[in-house]
Design a protein around this motif. Structure first.
Motif, PDB file in Angstrom:
ATOM      1  N   ALA A 117      -5.352  -4.594  -5.702  1.00 16.95           N
ATOM      2  CA  ALA A 117      -5.056  -5.225  -4.406  1.00 16.95           C
ATOM      3  C   ALA A 117      -3.569  -5.461  -4.231  1.00 16.95           C
ATOM      4  O   ALA A 117      -3.013  -5.227  -3.148  1.00 16.95           O
ATOM      5  N   ARG A 118      -2.901  -5.894  -5.257  1.00 13.03           N
ATOM      6  CA  ARG A 118      -1.463  -6.168  -5.170  1.00 13.03           C
ATOM      7  C   ARG A 118      -0.667  -4.874  -4.946  1.00 13.03           C
ATOM      8  O   ARG A 118       0.251  -4.836  -4.130  1.00 13.03           O
ATOM      9  N   VAL A 119      -1.034  -3.813  -5.673  1.00  9.35           N
ATOM     10  CA  VAL A 119      -0.343  -2.530  -5.490  1.00  9.35           C
ATOM     11  C   VAL A 119      -0.572  -2.002  -4.076  1.00  9.35           C
ATOM     12  O   VAL A 119       0.358  -1.504  -3.423  1.00  9.35           O
ATOM     13  N   PHE A 120      -1.800  -2.116  -3.591  1.00 11.78           N
ATOM     14  CA  PHE A 120      -2.112  -1.682  -2.227  1.00 11.78           C
ATOM     15  C   PHE A 120      -1.259  -2.432  -1.201  1.00 11.78           C
ATOM     16  O   PHE A 120      -0.681  -1.822  -0.293  1.00 11.78           O
ATOM     17  N   LEU A 121      -1.173  -3.742  -1.354  1.00 13.97           N
ATOM     18  CA  LEU A 121      -0.400  -4.543  -0.408  1.00 13.97           C
ATOM     19  C   LEU A 121       1.080  -4.202  -0.459  1.00 13.97           C
ATOM     20  O   LEU A 121       1.733  -4.080   0.595  1.00 13.97           O
ATOM     21  N   GLU A 122       1.611  -4.036  -1.640  1.00 17.74           N
ATOM     22  CA  GLU A 122       3.041  -3.744  -1.760  1.00 17.74           C
ATOM     23  C   GLU A 122       3.383  -2.396  -1.156  1.00 17.74           C
ATOM     24  O   GLU A 122       4.424  -2.235  -0.509  1.00 17.74           O
ATOM     25  N   ILE A 123       2.513  -1.409  -1.328  1.00 14.61           N
ATOM     26  CA  ILE A 123       2.785  -0.079  -0.777  1.00 14.61           C
ATOM     27  C   ILE A 123       2.686  -0.093   0.746  1.00 14.61           C
ATOM     28  O   ILE A 123       3.577   0.404   1.448  1.00 14.61           O
ATOM     29  N   VAL A 124       1.606  -0.647   1.263  1.00 18.51           N
ATOM     30  CA  VAL A 124       1.360  -0.584   2.703  1.00 18.51           C
ATOM     31  C   VAL A 124       2.326  -1.475   3.478  1.00 18.51           C
ATOM     32  O   VAL A 124       2.886  -1.067   4.500  1.00 18.51           O
ATOM     33  N   ARG A 125       2.557  -2.696   3.004  1.00 13.88           N
ATOM     34  CA  ARG A 125       3.420  -3.620   3.739  1.00 13.88           C
ATOM     35  C   ARG A 125       4.881  -3.184   3.747  1.00 13.88           C
ATOM     36  O   ARG A 125       5.631  -3.553   4.644  1.00 13.88           O
ATOM     37  N   ASN A 126       5.302  -2.409   2.747  1.00 14.82           N
ATOM     38  CA  ASN A 126       6.691  -1.983   2.676  1.00 14.82           C
ATOM     39  C   ASN A 126       6.910  -0.567   3.194  1.00 14.82           C
ATOM     40  O   ASN A 126       7.980   0.005   2.989  1.00 14.82           O
TER      41      ASN A 126
END
Length: 279
Positions: A117-126
């Motif tokens: 979940a954290r990797v997904f958020l960091e990729i998509v949000r940035n």
């Protein structure tokens, strides 16, 4: 009897005062919108006159509704608006599913789930939305066979799903720890606690920011016009390429988006008030 009637009589002035404040705030909002729209039109008119532009507002209504030999038919702007609303609705439903799944992973006890979940958020949000759209269409399209519409829905759903997940997580965390302990004490599983106790109570915390994301979804749907998906912005671009009425069409498209988002905001504010009264 006099004591029983006193609270009811004292509540009436409060209701009247609340209604007056709501009415006054709406009047002020409408006045501000009118002033801003007038200033924009005035500035555009001055610039258009300096360019020698010929205004043709009389041609705009036919792109909403036109009369033909077989009767009346909807214009390109109306069909484009319908396509935009359908695209936004499907993408927002996907965003809710993605957001809830990511939020539950972040709140779970699974180390791998939290990491994913954290990797997904960091990729998509940035990643910019336009770049993400190109990735889904030009990379995912040839590999997985996505067409333009599917790539657009997936892109918008994933991008806003990352934002919605934070709303879900904040709403769930806003529920008191005692509710978890109460659900556990009566033998509920974690899934049952979420379904019957936590999520229903967190709705009132999540509804306002989710409204903002729904409005943002409608506005973000305009970006799919770069890959020629049929929606409101694409319809406006097609009309401009045929008629060269840049000012009139873009002002009309902007006004349509404004009306739609304002109506959505008013509807959800009423829904919030009703939910607050019930709770």
């Amino acid at each position: 009897m006099a004591e029983a009637a006193f609270p009811a009589s004292s509540a009436r002035p409060r209701r009247r005062l609340t209604l007056r404040r709501v009415f006054a705030s709406r009047v002020v909002s409408i006045a501000l919108y009118a002033i801003i729209i007038w200033l924009i039109f005035r500035t555009a008119r001055t610039g258009a006159e300096a360019m020698g532009y010929n205004w043709q507002w009389y041609r705009v209504p036919q792109y909403f509704l036109r009369r033909t030999e077989g009767g009346y038919e909807l214009g390109e702007l109306v069909t484009g608006l319908g396509a935009s609303l359908l695209l936004s609705s499907v993408a927002f439903l996907l965003a809710l599913i993605v957001g809830l799944a990511v939020a539950l992973l972040r709140l779970s006890d699974l180390v791998v789930g939290k990491a994913v979940a954290r990797v997904f958020l960091e990729i998509v949000r940035n990643m910019p939305l336009l770049v993400l759209l190109y990735v889904f269409y030009y990379v995912g399209g040839p590999i997985f066979g996505f067409d333009r519409y599917t790539a657009s829905v997936l892109c918008l759903g994933v991008f806003h799903g990352a934002l919605v997940s934070e709303i879900f997580r904040a709403g769930i965390n806003s529920v008191g720890r005692g509710q978890w302990e109460a659900a556990k004490s009566i033998g509920m599983t974690r899934g049952q606690s979420y379904r019957y106790i936590i999520l229903p109570q967190s709705i009132r915390f999540m509804l306002p920011p989710l409204t903002g994301e729904a409005v943002n979804m409608i506005k973000s749907s305009a970006i799919v016009s770069v890959i020629a998906v049929a929606e409101l912005t694409t319809a406006g671009r097609n009309i401009i390429s045929d008629t060269y009425m840049s000012f009139e069409i873009w002002f009309t498209v902007a006004l349509v988006y404004l009306v739609v988002t304002l109506c959505l905001s008013v509807f959800v504010s009423r829904l919030e008030q009703r939910h607050a009264v019930k709770t």
